[in-house]
Design a protein around this motif. Structure first.
Motif, PDB file in Angstrom:
ATOM      1  N   ALA A   1     -29.775  72.055  31.279  1.00  0.00           N
ATOM      2  CA  ALA A   1     -30.768  71.787  30.100  1.00  0.00           C
ATOM      3  C   ALA A   1     -30.790  72.900  29.705  1.00  0.00           C
ATOM      4  N   PRO A   2     -30.474  73.099  28.097  1.00  0.00           N
ATOM      5  CA  PRO A   2     -29.991  74.550  27.554  1.00  0.00           C
ATOM      6  C   PRO A   2     -31.216  75.328  27.977  1.00  0.00           C
ATOM      7  N   ILE A   3     -32.572  74.703  28.474  1.00  0.00           N
ATOM      8  CA  ILE A   3     -33.174  75.479  27.985  1.00  0.00           C
ATOM      9  C   ILE A   3     -33.642  76.468  29.164  1.00  0.00           C
ATOM     10  N   PHE A   4     -32.436  75.879  30.073  1.00  0.00           N
ATOM     11  CA  PHE A   4     -33.029  77.098  31.317  1.00  0.00           C
ATOM     12  C   PHE A   4     -31.872  78.835  30.892  1.00  0.00           C
ATOM     13  N   GLU A   5     -31.526  78.443  29.924  1.00  0.00           N
ATOM     14  CA  GLU A   5     -30.161  79.313  29.937  1.00  0.00           C
ATOM     15  C   GLU A   5     -31.204  80.775  29.667  1.00  0.00           C
ATOM     16  N   ILE A   6     -32.564  80.254  29.007  1.00  0.00           N
ATOM     17  CA  ILE A   6     -33.172  81.333  27.874  1.00  0.00           C
ATOM     18  C   ILE A   6     -34.726  81.517  29.657  1.00  0.00           C
TER      19      ILE A   6
ATOM     20  N   THR B   1     -40.081  74.602  12.933  1.00  0.00           N
ATOM     21  CA  THR B   1     -40.621  74.039  11.956  1.00  0.00           C
ATOM     22  C   THR B   1     -42.326  73.333  12.410  1.00  0.00           C
ATOM     23  N   GLY B   2     -42.154  74.083  13.143  1.00  0.00           N
ATOM     24  CA  GLY B   2     -43.764  74.267  13.871  1.00  0.00           C
ATOM     25  C   GLY B   2     -43.815  75.889  13.838  1.00  0.00           C
ATOM     26  N   LYS B   3     -44.613  75.875  15.047  1.00  0.00           N
ATOM     27  CA  LYS B   3     -45.510  76.915  15.456  1.00  0.00           C
ATOM     28  C   LYS B   3     -44.224  78.336  15.654  1.00  0.00           C
ATOM     29  N   VAL B   4     -44.104  79.789  15.583  1.00  0.00           N
ATOM     30  CA  VAL B   4     -43.508  80.393  16.474  1.00  0.00           C
ATOM     31  C   VAL B   4     -44.975  81.005  16.738  1.00  0.00           C
ATOM     32  N   VAL B   5     -44.693  81.588  18.638  1.00  0.00           N
ATOM     33  CA  VAL B   5     -45.701  81.773  19.613  1.00  0.00           C
ATOM     34  C   VAL B   5     -44.385  83.262  20.228  1.00  0.00           C
TER      35      VAL B   5
ATOM     36  N   GLY C   1     -47.721  88.724  19.526  1.00  0.00           N
ATOM     37  CA  GLY C   1     -47.125  88.921  20.617  1.00  0.00           C
ATOM     38  C   GLY C   1     -46.379  89.924  21.183  1.00  0.00           C
ATOM     39  N   SER C   2     -46.234  90.544  19.534  1.00  0.00           N
ATOM     40  CA  SER C   2     -44.866  92.048  20.101  1.00  0.00           C
ATOM     41  C   SER C   2     -45.496  93.014  20.623  1.00  0.00           C
ATOM     42  N   TYR C   3     -46.523  93.594  20.798  1.00  0.00           N
ATOM     43  CA  TYR C   3     -46.980  94.574  21.557  1.00  0.00           C
ATOM     44  C   TYR C   3     -48.158  94.510  22.105  1.00  0.00           C
TER      45      TYR C   3
ATOM     46  N   MET D   1     -39.638  79.797  20.230  1.00  0.00           N
ATOM     47  CA  MET D   1     -40.343  80.836  22.002  1.00  0.00           C
ATOM     48  C   MET D   1     -39.903  81.629  22.265  1.00  0.00           C
ATOM     49  N   ALA D   2     -38.552  81.603  22.317  1.00  0.00           N
ATOM     50  CA  ALA D   2     -37.496  82.633  22.676  1.00  0.00           C
ATOM     51  C   ALA D   2     -38.678  83.907  22.806  1.00  0.00           C
ATOM     52  N   ASN D   3     -39.375  84.179  21.962  1.00  0.00           N
ATOM     53  CA  ASN D   3     -39.894  85.596  22.168  1.00  0.00           C
ATOM     54  C   ASN D   3     -40.718  85.829  23.358  1.00  0.00           C
ATOM     55  N   SER D   4     -41.534  84.482  23.612  1.00  0.00           N
ATOM     56  CA  SER D   4     -42.110  84.822  25.663  1.00  0.00           C
ATOM     57  C   SER D   4     -41.374  85.447  25.888  1.00  0.00           C
TER      58      SER D   4
END
Ligand code: FAD
Length: 322
Positions: free
Chosen positions: A294-299, A255-259, A159-161, A279-282
């Motif tokens: 909820a902190p999820i709304f910050e990203i 400690t799981g997958k990086v997607v 997903g980087s390019y 998941m921050a790089n989605s």
């Protein structure tokens, strides 16, 4: 002029999308710097993938075909990669960062006396080397790293390019391969697929991830329906993998997958730092949570404050109309 070589990974009879993303980027680097971009495919049916590789601009494709490559085994793969590296003599050898890559990258670097930059999110060529960015410390910090030398191996997160088609009529070079039974240090006995027919989260363009807010079978059914209508993979927070609701292979985070899919929908997930690390790089993040703080709304790029049990049914119905 130097050569940038790209490894094309095959899984379940298909070219891994993440490999083509890396090839697309290498093609752009090659055009900018006047280099050549080549590719290598190693598989029991390697020749059948040449056409798919040519669409992404490699000027030469090394094909290593042998039944031994039906499943991932590090000893033959290492031997084949070393052979091709010695033939192609690339200044940069780029891989998609997959479980298979992690298994052989260090050994290949040691074997070829090359520098290695693993699991980066971007890389560029420099005078005499490669510089790269790598998310570390649960993706809170981006480290800038540089490797100097005439041989640098790099692996790039999926997903980087973007994929960029660039059809060429590549020269196809068949590379002979043989390996004696005695050379095999380990043999493969059995492969047990952890998550059955689910979409590979590292390759998925969209992921629907469930958190503790998904409390019961009704909630899980909504997650499955949303994933189906979007042709998305299903992921989960550790709260639900530890509770045995979803398979541990579906856990996303430190400690799981990086997607890094194009679209990540976090449903009933608070956004703890350990989850965000995965998941921050989605590209686009959508959060559905009943707690507006909820902190999820910050990203999140889009946030929906509401009870998932009320929000998801009409959301799914609307998506079905598209
Ligand atoms: P919670 O934090 O409990 O959040 C649930 C959310 O659901 C809340 O925000 C709530 O408002 C919302 N909600 C509840 N009901 C509804 C509803 N009806 N509709 C809408 N929203 C609702 N976690 C990971 O995910 N991945 C990891 O890899 C990981 N690694 C870890 C490593 C270490 C060393 C440690 C210490 C922890 C790790 N964790 C990991 C755990 C992490 O700290 C959190 O505990 C976990 O991510 C919380 O999961 P959650 O967001 O699903 O649950």
């Amino acid at each position: 002029m130097s050569t940038i070589l790209t490894h094309i990974a095959i899984a379940d009879g298909k070219i891994k999308r993440s490999s083509l993303e890396v090839l697309s980027h290498c093609k752009q680097l090659a055009e900018q710097g006047g280099h050549s971009v080549e590719a290598v495919v190693i598989d029991a049916n390697a020749s059948s993938f040449v056409e798919g590789i040519q669409k992404y601009g490699a000027s030469k494709v090394y094909v290593v075909e042998d039944p031994i490559f039906k499943n991932h085994m590090n000893t033959p793969l290492l031997k084949a990669l070393s052979n091709v590296m010695e033939t192609a003599n690339p200044s940069v050898f780029a891989f998609a960062s997959t479980e298979g890559t992690k298994d052989i990258l260090g050994a290949l670097a040691a074997n070829q006396d090359a520098a290695v930059l693993p699991d980066v999110s971007s890389f560029e060529l420099t005078e005499g080397g490669v510089k790269a960015k790598r998310p570390v410390m649960a993706a809170k910090i981006i480290s800038n790293t540089e490797a100097k030398g005439d041989k640098v191996i790099v692996s790039v997160r999926s997903g980087s390019y973007d994929l960029v088609e660039n059809e060429t009529s590549a020269e196809v070079v068949k590379v002979d391969f043989s390996m004696d039974e005695g050379e095999l240090k380990a043999t493969l006995k059995e492969i047990i697929s952890a998550s059955g027919d689910t979409i590979d989260l590292n390759e998925a363009e969209a992921i629907v991830a469930a958190g503790r807010g998904v409390k019961d079978e009704e909630g899980q059914k909504l997650i499955s329906e949303l994933a189906e209508v979007l042709n998305a993979g299903i992921g989960a927070s550790r709260a639900l993998t530890e509770a045995g609701v979803y398979d541990p292979s579906l856990q996303i985070g430190q400690t799981g997958k990086v997607v890094s899919p194009q679209l990540y929908i976090a449903v009933g997930i608070s956004g703890a730092i350990q989850h965000v690390a995965g998941m921050a790089n989605s590209k686009v993040i959508v959060a559905i949570n009943k707690d507006a703080d909820a902190p999820i709304f910050e990203i999140a790029d889009y946030g929906l404050v509401g009870d998932l049990y009320k929000v998801l049914p009409p959301f799914i119905e609307e998506l079905k109309k598209i």
